[in-house]
Design a protein around this motif. Structure first.
Motif, PDB file in Angstrom:
ATOM      1  N   MET A  48       7.186  24.413  44.766  1.00  0.00           N
ATOM      2  CA  MET A  48       8.001  23.544  43.909  1.00  0.00           C
ATOM      3  C   MET A  48       8.705  22.498  44.753  1.00  0.00           C
ATOM      4  SD  MET A  48       9.530  25.664  40.744  1.00  0.00           S
ATOM      5  CE  MET A  48      10.300  27.050  41.529  1.00  0.00           C
ATOM      6  N   ALA A  49       9.231  22.926  45.915  1.00  0.00           N
ATOM      7  CA  ALA A  49       9.923  21.966  46.787  1.00  0.00           C
ATOM      8  C   ALA A  49       8.940  20.902  47.271  1.00  0.00           C
ATOM      9  CB  ALA A  49      10.536  22.702  47.983  1.00  0.00           C
ATOM     10  N   TYR A  50       7.706  21.306  47.594  1.00  0.00           N
ATOM     11  CA  TYR A  50       6.731  20.330  48.076  1.00  0.00           C
ATOM     12  C   TYR A  50       6.334  19.348  46.986  1.00  0.00           C
ATOM     13  CZ  TYR A  50       2.631  18.275  50.230  1.00  0.00           C
ATOM     14  OH  TYR A  50       1.724  17.387  50.742  1.00  0.00           O
ATOM     15  N   PHE A  51       6.164  19.857  45.748  1.00  0.00           N
ATOM     16  CA  PHE A  51       5.798  18.967  44.637  1.00  0.00           C
ATOM     17  C   PHE A  51       6.899  17.931  44.407  1.00  0.00           C
ATOM     18  CE2 PHE A  51       2.139  21.146  44.216  1.00  0.00           C
ATOM     19  CZ  PHE A  51       2.125  22.335  43.515  1.00  0.00           C
ATOM     20  N   ASP A  52       8.175  18.390  44.472  1.00  0.00           N
ATOM     21  CA  ASP A  52       9.288  17.447  44.295  1.00  0.00           C
ATOM     22  C   ASP A  52       9.288  16.398  45.402  1.00  0.00           C
ATOM     23  OD1 ASP A  52      11.574  20.099  43.235  1.00  0.00           O
ATOM     24  OD2 ASP A  52       9.989  19.016  42.177  1.00  0.00           O
ATOM     25  N   TYR A  53       9.020  16.850  46.631  1.00  0.00           N
ATOM     26  CA  TYR A  53       8.991  15.930  47.773  1.00  0.00           C
ATOM     27  C   TYR A  53       7.916  14.866  47.580  1.00  0.00           C
ATOM     28  CZ  TYR A  53       8.270  14.390  52.612  1.00  0.00           C
ATOM     29  OH  TYR A  53       8.109  13.642  53.737  1.00  0.00           O
ATOM     30  N   GLU A  86      17.675   5.209  35.597  1.00  0.00           N
ATOM     31  CA  GLU A  86      18.899   5.402  36.377  1.00  0.00           C
ATOM     32  C   GLU A  86      18.977   6.811  36.920  1.00  0.00           C
ATOM     33  OE1 GLU A  86      21.828   2.597  33.849  1.00  0.00           O
ATOM     34  OE2 GLU A  86      22.682   4.520  34.517  1.00  0.00           O
ATOM     35  N   ALA A  87      18.634   7.800  36.078  1.00  0.00           N
ATOM     36  CA  ALA A  87      18.679   9.193  36.532  1.00  0.00           C
ATOM     37  C   ALA A  87      17.706   9.411  37.683  1.00  0.00           C
ATOM     38  CB  ALA A  87      18.332  10.119  35.361  1.00  0.00           C
ATOM     39  N   ARG A  88      16.511   8.816  37.571  1.00  0.00           N
ATOM     40  CA  ARG A  88      15.520   8.982  38.641  1.00  0.00           C
ATOM     41  C   ARG A  88      16.010   8.350  39.935  1.00  0.00           C
ATOM     42  NH1 ARG A  88      11.342   7.554  34.839  1.00  0.00           N
ATOM     43  NH2 ARG A  88      10.358   9.454  34.065  1.00  0.00           N
ATOM     44  N   ASP A  94      19.110  12.470  46.274  1.00  0.00           N
ATOM     45  CA  ASP A  94      19.690  13.804  46.173  1.00  0.00           C
ATOM     46  C   ASP A  94      18.585  14.825  46.431  1.00  0.00           C
ATOM     47  OD1 ASP A  94      20.907  16.156  45.519  1.00  0.00           O
ATOM     48  OD2 ASP A  94      21.468  15.571  43.485  1.00  0.00           O
ATOM     49  N   PRO A  95      18.597  15.477  47.609  1.00  0.00           N
ATOM     50  CA  PRO A  95      17.483  16.385  47.930  1.00  0.00           C
ATOM     51  C   PRO A  95      17.436  17.642  47.069  1.00  0.00           C
ATOM     52  CG  PRO A  95      19.151  16.471  49.640  1.00  0.00           C
ATOM     53  CD  PRO A  95      19.572  15.388  48.713  1.00  0.00           C
ATOM     54  N   SER A  96      18.540  17.989  46.385  1.00  0.00           N
ATOM     55  CA  SER A  96      18.525  19.227  45.611  1.00  0.00           C
ATOM     56  C   SER A  96      18.012  19.015  44.194  1.00  0.00           C
ATOM     57  CB  SER A  96      19.930  19.825  45.552  1.00  0.00           C
ATOM     58  OG  SER A  96      20.773  18.927  44.855  1.00  0.00           O
ATOM     59  N   LEU A  97      17.906  17.764  43.766  1.00  0.00           N
ATOM     60  CA  LEU A  97      17.503  17.469  42.383  1.00  0.00           C
ATOM     61  C   LEU A  97      16.147  16.787  42.389  1.00  0.00           C
ATOM     62  CD1 LEU A  97      18.488  17.463  39.435  1.00  0.00           C
ATOM     63  CD2 LEU A  97      19.504  15.243  39.859  1.00  0.00           C
ATOM     64  N   SER A  98      15.221  17.283  41.553  1.00  0.00           N
ATOM     65  CA  SER A  98      13.904  16.653  41.476  1.00  0.00           C
ATOM     66  C   SER A  98      13.900  15.609  40.367  1.00  0.00           C
ATOM     67  CB  SER A  98      12.832  17.702  41.198  1.00  0.00           C
ATOM     68  OG  SER A  98      12.881  18.083  39.848  1.00  0.00           O
ATOM     69  N   LEU A  99      12.937  14.708  40.424  1.00  0.00           N
ATOM     70  CA  LEU A  99      12.854  13.636  39.426  1.00  0.00           C
ATOM     71  C   LEU A  99      12.660  14.221  38.033  1.00  0.00           C
ATOM     72  CD1 LEU A  99      10.582  11.039  41.252  1.00  0.00           C
ATOM     73  CD2 LEU A  99      13.061  11.134  41.161  1.00  0.00           C
ATOM     74  N   THR A 100      11.806  15.245  37.936  1.00  0.00           N
ATOM     75  CA  THR A 100      11.540  15.864  36.634  1.00  0.00           C
ATOM     76  C   THR A 100      12.811  16.463  36.052  1.00  0.00           C
ATOM     77  OG1 THR A 100       9.614  16.614  37.861  1.00  0.00           O
ATOM     78  CG2 THR A 100       9.693  17.147  35.532  1.00  0.00           C
ATOM     79  N   ASP A 101      13.576  17.163  36.909  1.00  0.00           N
ATOM     80  CA  ASP A 101      14.825  17.774  36.429  1.00  0.00           C
ATOM     81  C   ASP A 101      15.815  16.711  36.002  1.00  0.00           C
ATOM     82  OD1 ASP A 101      14.775  20.485  38.865  1.00  0.00           O
ATOM     83  OD2 ASP A 101      13.860  20.269  36.874  1.00  0.00           O
ATOM     84  N   ALA A 102      15.884  15.585  36.738  1.00  0.00           N
ATOM     85  CA  ALA A 102      16.820  14.521  36.394  1.00  0.00           C
ATOM     86  C   ALA A 102      16.508  13.973  34.999  1.00  0.00           C
ATOM     87  CB  ALA A 102      16.746  13.403  37.432  1.00  0.00           C
ATOM     88  N   VAL A 103      15.216  13.769  34.727  1.00  0.00           N
ATOM     89  CA  VAL A 103      14.821  13.259  33.410  1.00  0.00           C
ATOM     90  C   VAL A 103      15.125  14.294  32.336  1.00  0.00           C
ATOM     91  CG1 VAL A 103      12.825  12.605  32.025  1.00  0.00           C
ATOM     92  CG2 VAL A 103      13.091  11.700  34.314  1.00  0.00           C
ATOM     93  N   ASP A 104      14.884  15.575  32.636  1.00  0.00           N
ATOM     94  CA  ASP A 104      15.175  16.635  31.658  1.00  0.00           C
ATOM     95  C   ASP A 104      16.655  16.671  31.316  1.00  0.00           C
ATOM     96  OD1 ASP A 104      12.698  19.042  32.829  1.00  0.00           O
ATOM     97  OD2 ASP A 104      12.607  17.443  31.328  1.00  0.00           O
TER      98      ASP A 104
END
Lengths: 263, 123
Positions: A48-53, A86-88, A94-104
């Motif tokens: 999951m961390a790699y996919f976010d990266y 804006e969220a993205r 922010d290394p702890s937040l992924s783009l998908t989570d920000a949109v969610d």
């Protein structure tokens, strides 16, 4: 002088009824009936961390999105899109937040005005079903990420559905016949070819005057339906490979464990 | 397309032309160096190691399955010639089932069809 015999000496017509016995060993056919995984497996934290990266890396290198082309000025859709952008952008640093989570997160906050949400609700079934929560081992919608194997209780011991072979039939015929008789015909089953995938041996012993046993396991897959136990079968269960260890005797399990996939 | 004298009409046509024919701009990124480069390369190496291990685990599982199959067939050959020949015959009528589906991210809303009934073979 003892005449050397390899097969039962009954005539061909009687061979229909007699169970097959070769060199003092009973021959049996068994079925390893598998329900394949229905959903993809959970991603590990590293994955999951790699996919976010990767997602952030691709966004940083991506070409400019023509917002004015896709969204008409002043509409609700454009306003929603701008919030998501804006969220993205905030999540990029922010290394702890992924783009998908920000949109969610923005979607969750805007669900308060549920006009658009009610228009096209997307119903997604849960990955963890009711059978998982209740841990009902008779259900086929449990452990959707893993393979489930059928075991039955025959003569008060847990094993894969097994039958002594008749002298006139082949392995796959015996296996199919027995599965229909013992577990009911209301299952959409497909046998994977005619070759046994593994075997279990109990050698005959001359001292104790016991006959041996050779079980050949056929592989089959189930796509629909459920077991309807008959009089031979007092109980049944659909278990994952890990759970089989607790139900099957250790020698028996060791014979079959290599032919079951790791999932 | 009817040409309006209003400015907004021209803008729309220009925008469509731009999206269709101009290649989009990409941000100019300087190549990574120093600490950032090391971090990136470590991450990529860790990922490659991870998928290599997954691949090898899958390969080992398949090898074990094949070995069981091979040993079982050898045992069957020793036991009974008739059964061995019956098992080795490849039937031309065995086809792959259409009902087999690949795993999805979420299950279908009707997770498992418990009400399947056998087809009555009335020939």
């Amino acid at each position: 002088m003892m005449s050397r015999r390899l097969f039962t000496t009954s005539t061909r017509s009687l061979q229909q009824q007699t169970p097959l016995k070769i060199k003092n060993s009973r021959i049996a056919a068994s079925v390893i009936l598998t329900r394949a995984p229905q959903i993809t497996r959970d991603a590990t934290p590293f994955e999951m961390a790699y996919f976010d990266y990767k997602e952030k890396q691709e966004r940083a290198a991506a070409s400019v999105f023509p917002q004015e082309f896709y969204f008409k000025k002043g509409t609700l859709a454009e306003r929603r899109w701008k919030e998501q952008v804006e969220a993205r952008n905030a999540a990029m640093n922010d290394p702890s937040l992924s783009l998908t989570d920000a949109v969610d997160q923005t979607r969750a906050s805007e669900d308060a005005d549920g006009a658009a949400a009610a228009a096209a609700p997307v119903v997604q079934a849960d990955r963890i079903t009711k059978a998982d929560k209740e841990n009902d081992i008779k259900k086929l919608d449990r452990a959707l990420q893993q393979n489930l194997y059928l075991i039955v209780k025959q003569q008060n011991k847990w094993q894969f559905p097994q039958t002594d072979m008749q002298a006139s039939e082949y392995l796959h015929e015996a296996a199919e016949r027995h599965l229909k008789e013992a577990c009911g015909p209301d299952m959409d089953v497909w046998f994977v070819g005619r070759q046994p995938i593994t075997h279990y041996k109990e050698s005959p012993s001359r001292k104790e005057d016991t006959e041996g046993l050779k079980v050949f396991f056929m592989k089959a897959r189930i796509y629909a339906g459920q077991v309807k136990p008959s009089k031979d079968v007092s109980d049944f269960a659909w278990l994952t490979k890990k759970e089989l260890v607790d139900y099957l005797p250790s020698e028996y399990y060791n014979s079959i464990k290599d032919s079951l996939s790791d999932l | 397309m009817s040409t309006q004298s209003s400015g907004s009409g021209d803008n729309r046509v220009d925008m469509i032309r731009r999206v269709l024919f101009e290649s989009p701009q990409r941000p100019q990124s300087a190549p990574l160096e120093g600490d950032a480069l090391q971090q990136h390369e470590t991450i990529e190496r860790a990922w490659k190691l991870h998928i290599m291990r997954e691949r090898e685990r899958r390969q080992r599982s398949l090898e074990k399955q094949f070995r069981s199959l091979h040993v079982a067939m050898t045992e069957l050959e020793k036991t009974s010639d008739r059964l061995f020949k019956g098992a080795s015959v490849k039937s031309r009528h065995i086809t792959y089932p259409k009902q087999a589906k690949i795993p999805t991210d979420t299950p279908s809303t009707k997770v498992w069809d418990y009400s399947y009934k056998a087809l009555s073979d009335a020939l």
